[in-house]
Design a protein around this motif. Structure first.
Motif, PDB file in Angstrom:
ATOM      1  N   VAL A 123     -53.965 130.588  10.543  1.00  0.00           N
ATOM      2  CA  VAL A 123     -53.228 131.035   9.358  1.00  0.00           C
ATOM      3  C   VAL A 123     -53.909 130.461   8.111  1.00  0.00           C
ATOM      4  CG1 VAL A 123     -51.015 131.056   8.158  1.00  0.00           C
ATOM      5  CG2 VAL A 123     -51.080 131.101  10.668  1.00  0.00           C
ATOM      6  N   SER A 124     -54.385 131.349   7.239  1.00  0.00           N
ATOM      7  CA  SER A 124     -55.106 130.896   6.050  1.00  0.00           C
ATOM      8  C   SER A 124     -54.294 131.051   4.770  1.00  0.00           C
ATOM      9  CB  SER A 124     -56.428 131.663   5.902  1.00  0.00           C
ATOM     10  OG  SER A 124     -56.196 133.061   5.848  1.00  0.00           O
ATOM     11  N   GLU A 125     -53.279 131.936   4.782  1.00  0.00           N
ATOM     12  CA  GLU A 125     -52.490 132.129   3.566  1.00  0.00           C
ATOM     13  C   GLU A 125     -51.145 132.759   3.911  1.00  0.00           C
ATOM     14  OE1 GLU A 125     -53.147 133.936  -0.953  1.00  0.00           O
ATOM     15  OE2 GLU A 125     -54.225 134.829   0.732  1.00  0.00           O
ATOM     16  N   LEU A 126     -50.104 132.312   3.234  1.00  0.00           N
ATOM     17  CA  LEU A 126     -48.767 132.892   3.352  1.00  0.00           C
ATOM     18  C   LEU A 126     -48.284 133.206   1.934  1.00  0.00           C
ATOM     19  CD1 LEU A 126     -47.232 130.395   5.954  1.00  0.00           C
ATOM     20  CD2 LEU A 126     -47.980 132.739   6.420  1.00  0.00           C
ATOM     21  N   VAL A 127     -47.914 134.467   1.691  1.00  0.00           N
ATOM     22  CA  VAL A 127     -47.520 134.898   0.355  1.00  0.00           C
ATOM     23  C   VAL A 127     -46.207 135.665   0.440  1.00  0.00           C
ATOM     24  CG1 VAL A 127     -48.160 136.245  -1.671  1.00  0.00           C
ATOM     25  CG2 VAL A 127     -49.933 135.097  -0.342  1.00  0.00           C
ATOM     26  N   GLU A 128     -45.244 135.290  -0.394  1.00  0.00           N
ATOM     27  CA  GLU A 128     -43.979 136.030  -0.449  1.00  0.00           C
ATOM     28  C   GLU A 128     -44.198 137.304  -1.256  1.00  0.00           C
ATOM     29  OE1 GLU A 128     -39.872 135.434  -2.716  1.00  0.00           O
ATOM     30  OE2 GLU A 128     -40.149 133.912  -1.153  1.00  0.00           O
ATOM     31  N   LEU A 129     -44.285 138.424  -0.557  1.00  0.00           N
ATOM     32  CA  LEU A 129     -44.521 139.708  -1.217  1.00  0.00           C
ATOM     33  C   LEU A 129     -43.245 140.272  -1.828  1.00  0.00           C
ATOM     34  CD1 LEU A 129     -46.878 141.345   1.458  1.00  0.00           C
ATOM     35  CD2 LEU A 129     -47.530 140.234  -0.690  1.00  0.00           C
ATOM     36  N   SER A 130     -42.120 140.031  -1.167  1.00  0.00           N
ATOM     37  CA  SER A 130     -40.820 140.465  -1.650  1.00  0.00           C
ATOM     38  C   SER A 130     -39.780 139.515  -1.057  1.00  0.00           C
ATOM     39  CB  SER A 130     -40.542 141.917  -1.229  1.00  0.00           C
ATOM     40  OG  SER A 130     -40.032 141.974   0.086  1.00  0.00           O
TER      41      SER A 130
ATOM     42  N   GLY B  72     -43.395 129.643  21.717  1.00  0.00           N
ATOM     43  CA  GLY B  72     -42.019 129.615  22.188  1.00  0.00           C
ATOM     44  C   GLY B  72     -41.326 130.958  22.251  1.00  0.00           C
ATOM     45  N   ILE B  73     -42.051 132.046  21.975  1.00  0.00           N
ATOM     46  CA  ILE B  73     -41.456 133.388  21.981  1.00  0.00           C
ATOM     47  C   ILE B  73     -42.143 134.218  23.056  1.00  0.00           C
ATOM     48  CG2 ILE B  73     -41.075 135.501  20.656  1.00  0.00           C
ATOM     49  CD1 ILE B  73     -40.937 133.748  18.166  1.00  0.00           C
TER      50      ILE B  73
ATOM     51  N   ARG C 204     -41.765 141.959   7.729  1.00  0.00           N
ATOM     52  CA  ARG C 204     -40.397 142.026   7.203  1.00  0.00           C
ATOM     53  C   ARG C 204     -39.470 141.175   8.065  1.00  0.00           C
ATOM     54  NH1 ARG C 204     -35.764 145.171   8.141  1.00  0.00           N
ATOM     55  NH2 ARG C 204     -36.854 146.362   9.758  1.00  0.00           N
ATOM     56  N   LEU C 205     -38.624 140.407   7.424  1.00  0.00           N
ATOM     57  CA  LEU C 205     -37.652 139.580   8.137  1.00  0.00           C
ATOM     58  C   LEU C 205     -36.564 140.472   8.718  1.00  0.00           C
ATOM     59  CD1 LEU C 205     -36.587 136.770   8.930  1.00  0.00           C
ATOM     60  CD2 LEU C 205     -35.377 136.720   6.737  1.00  0.00           C
ATOM     61  N   VAL C 206     -36.450 140.482  10.045  1.00  0.00           N
ATOM     62  CA  VAL C 206     -35.444 141.281  10.737  1.00  0.00           C
ATOM     63  C   VAL C 206     -34.306 140.363  11.153  1.00  0.00           C
ATOM     64  CG1 VAL C 206     -34.974 142.745  12.740  1.00  0.00           C
ATOM     65  CG2 VAL C 206     -37.198 142.881  11.580  1.00  0.00           C
ATOM     66  N   GLU C 207     -33.089 140.703  10.773  1.00  0.00           N
ATOM     67  CA  GLU C 207     -31.937 139.872  11.113  1.00  0.00           C
ATOM     68  C   GLU C 207     -31.822 139.740  12.632  1.00  0.00           C
ATOM     69  OE1 GLU C 207     -27.104 139.610  10.321  1.00  0.00           O
ATOM     70  OE2 GLU C 207     -28.300 141.246   9.445  1.00  0.00           O
ATOM     71  N   GLY C 208     -31.804 138.499  13.102  1.00  0.00           N
ATOM     72  CA  GLY C 208     -31.705 138.253  14.537  1.00  0.00           C
ATOM     73  C   GLY C 208     -33.025 138.375  15.276  1.00  0.00           C
ATOM     74  N   GLY C 209     -34.101 138.684  14.566  1.00  0.00           N
ATOM     75  CA  GLY C 209     -35.408 138.835  15.204  1.00  0.00           C
ATOM     76  C   GLY C 209     -36.090 137.486  15.374  1.00  0.00           C
ATOM     77  N   ALA C 210     -36.327 137.087  16.615  1.00  0.00           N
ATOM     78  CA  ALA C 210     -36.911 135.765  16.871  1.00  0.00           C
ATOM     79  C   ALA C 210     -38.303 135.633  16.269  1.00  0.00           C
ATOM     80  CB  ALA C 210     -36.959 135.502  18.381  1.00  0.00           C
ATOM     81  N   ALA C 211     -39.124 136.669  16.429  1.00  0.00           N
ATOM     82  CA  ALA C 211     -40.512 136.597  15.960  1.00  0.00           C
ATOM     83  C   ALA C 211     -40.601 136.584  14.438  1.00  0.00           C
ATOM     84  CB  ALA C 211     -41.320 137.763  16.528  1.00  0.00           C
TER      85      ALA C 211
ATOM     86  N   GLN D  81     -39.886 131.417   8.631  1.00  0.00           N
ATOM     87  CA  GLN D  81     -39.287 130.096   8.445  1.00  0.00           C
ATOM     88  C   GLN D  81     -40.099 128.930   9.007  1.00  0.00           C
ATOM     89  OE1 GLN D  81     -35.241 130.214   9.903  1.00  0.00           O
ATOM     90  NE2 GLN D  81     -34.669 131.897   8.547  1.00  0.00           N
ATOM     91  N   GLN D  82     -40.980 129.188   9.990  1.00  0.00           N
ATOM     92  CA  GLN D  82     -41.674 128.083  10.634  1.00  0.00           C
ATOM     93  C   GLN D  82     -43.200 128.142  10.538  1.00  0.00           C
ATOM     94  OE1 GLN D  82     -38.774 128.499  14.354  1.00  0.00           O
ATOM     95  NE2 GLN D  82     -39.945 126.611  14.514  1.00  0.00           N
ATOM     96  N   LEU D  83     -43.757 129.308  10.393  1.00  0.00           N
ATOM     97  CA  LEU D  83     -45.215 129.431  10.363  1.00  0.00           C
ATOM     98  C   LEU D  83     -45.791 128.708   9.151  1.00  0.00           C
ATOM     99  CD1 LEU D  83     -47.408 130.879  12.073  1.00  0.00           C
ATOM    100  CD2 LEU D  83     -47.331 132.728  10.386  1.00  0.00           C
ATOM    101  N   LYS D  84     -46.909 128.004   9.352  1.00  0.00           N
ATOM    102  CA  LYS D  84     -47.537 127.228   8.278  1.00  0.00           C
ATOM    103  C   LYS D  84     -49.030 127.515   8.207  1.00  0.00           C
ATOM    104  CE  LYS D  84     -46.502 123.246  10.004  1.00  0.00           C
ATOM    105  NZ  LYS D  84     -45.909 123.738  11.255  1.00  0.00           N
TER     106      LYS D  84
END
Length: 353
Positions: A109-116, A144-145, A168-175, A181-184
């Motif tokens: 992982v080289s970059e994390l950007v909040e697009l929306s 862990g998934i 896209r963040l999916v409600e209840g989606g583990a991945a 929330q956890q990827l760095k």
């Protein structure tokens, strides 16, 4: 131990290892059998066993009925072989498809950007270049998934050393929850690819329409960047749909491309812009924006759709009312293991959906 699978009517042969599905082996050896979900729920990869012993695996009873099992049909994404086998598959060869073999990669992982507020941009650096066609996707493994998750590539093939994803963040989606929330930055992940039959048909004439909603922008972004970099002279129009301006991500990128390329037009549309007095673009659904822009007449175009199923269904209706037909419309639709209820919807107008 491995076995040989012969695929009729082409006569191609692949080697299938113990525990490996027919589909996995085929894709990794550059043989592209039809498939969609990869989880035994959609029936796209159904093949006929002509000879040999096959374990059908965990195929959904909705996708593979008892009578079909008795007839020797299996789903290539679930079936494993127990001897040398001959199968018959409905292989539709497309002259524009490059058919790059699927391979495994290590990524950082080289970059994390909040697009929306709901979509995260994830950039991964690969351990070696990946050759792919714009519009294809990768399968990503997460700690862990169980299993893997499919994400479209947003970067063009000219950037083969990296992977850009819009998640896209999916409600209840583990991945997706893990990714948001956890990827760095610096994390190491495994992925495989490229997958998919969503790509621009370069040999087919006609100007191009792209209709994208939500994180479905990723594949069209890859395709458009690739087309413009290659100097494609056809008229290219992108319709991007979002609920509000906060969700309308990468707008600046496409406005810049429209300013730089006379053959590229960008039309954003907001479906919930009623109270946004500062919004001067199209107000309404993205398929209605396309209809208004072209005055309901789409003949002579090729359309590429990517987004939520309701958006795709609405866009198909509008395009076909405007004189486009199945041969003119292409789309990407992912299925997950959660779809194994028999409720997968298919358009009655399209054989290939």
């Amino acid at each position: 131990m491995s076995y040989t699978v012969t695929i009729e009517p082409t006569g191609e042969q692949i080697e299938v290892d113990d525990g490996q599905t027919i589909l996995q082996a085929a894709l990794r050896q550059g043989v592209w059998l039809p498939f969609a979900c990869g989880h035994g729920t959609c029936a796209t990869c159904k093949v006929q066993v002509l000879d040999g012993d096959v374990d059908i695996g965990e195929a959904s009873p909705f996708a593979l009925m008892d009578v079909e099992r008795d007839e020797g049909k299996v789903l290539a994404c679930c079936a494993t072989v127990q001897s040398d086998v001959t199968i018959e598959a409905d292989i539709d060869v497309d002259e524009d498809f490059e058919g790059y073999p699927v391979e495994d990669y290590q990524a950082t992982v080289s970059e994390l950007v909040e697009l929306s507020p709901t979509i995260l941009g994830v950039r991964l650096t690969l351990d070696r270049p990946m050759t792919f066609q714009a519009g294809q996707y990768i399968n990503l493994e997460l700690p862990g998934i169980e299993g893997s998750r499919a994400f479209s590539l947003a970067n063009p093939p000219s950037r083969p050393d990296e992977v850009e994803l819009h998640v896209r963040l999916v409600e209840g989606g583990a991945a997706t929850t893990y990714i948001h929330q956890q990827l760095k930055v610096g994390d190491s992940l495994k992925l495989s690819g490229p997958y998919g039959m969503f790509f621009v048909r370069g040999s087919q004439p006609g100007d191009l329409i792209f209709i994208a909603g939500g994180s479905g922008l990723s594949s069209p972004q890859s395709m458009i960047l690739d087309l413009l970099a290659q100097g494609d002279t056809r008229q290219i129009t992108l319709f991007q749909g979002a609920r509000n301006r906060a969700e309308l991500y990468n707008r600046e990128l496409f406005e810049r491309l429209a300013a730089e390329h006379a053959n590229f037009t960008y039309v954003p549309a907001l479906s919930q812009a009623a109270e946004d007095s500062d919004w001067h673009g199209f107000r309404g659904y993205v398929h209605d924006a396309a209809k208004a822009h072209f005055d309901g007449r789409f003949a002579g175009h090729k359309a590429y759709l990517c987004g939520p199923p309701p958006m795709i269904d609405a866009a198909i209706t509008v395009l076909m009312q405007g004189r486009l037909f199945e041969r003119d419309i292409f789309m990407e639709r992912f299925y997950t293991a959660a779809d194994g209820t028999g409720e997968i919807q298919r358009s009655a107008l399209f054989k290939r959906i």
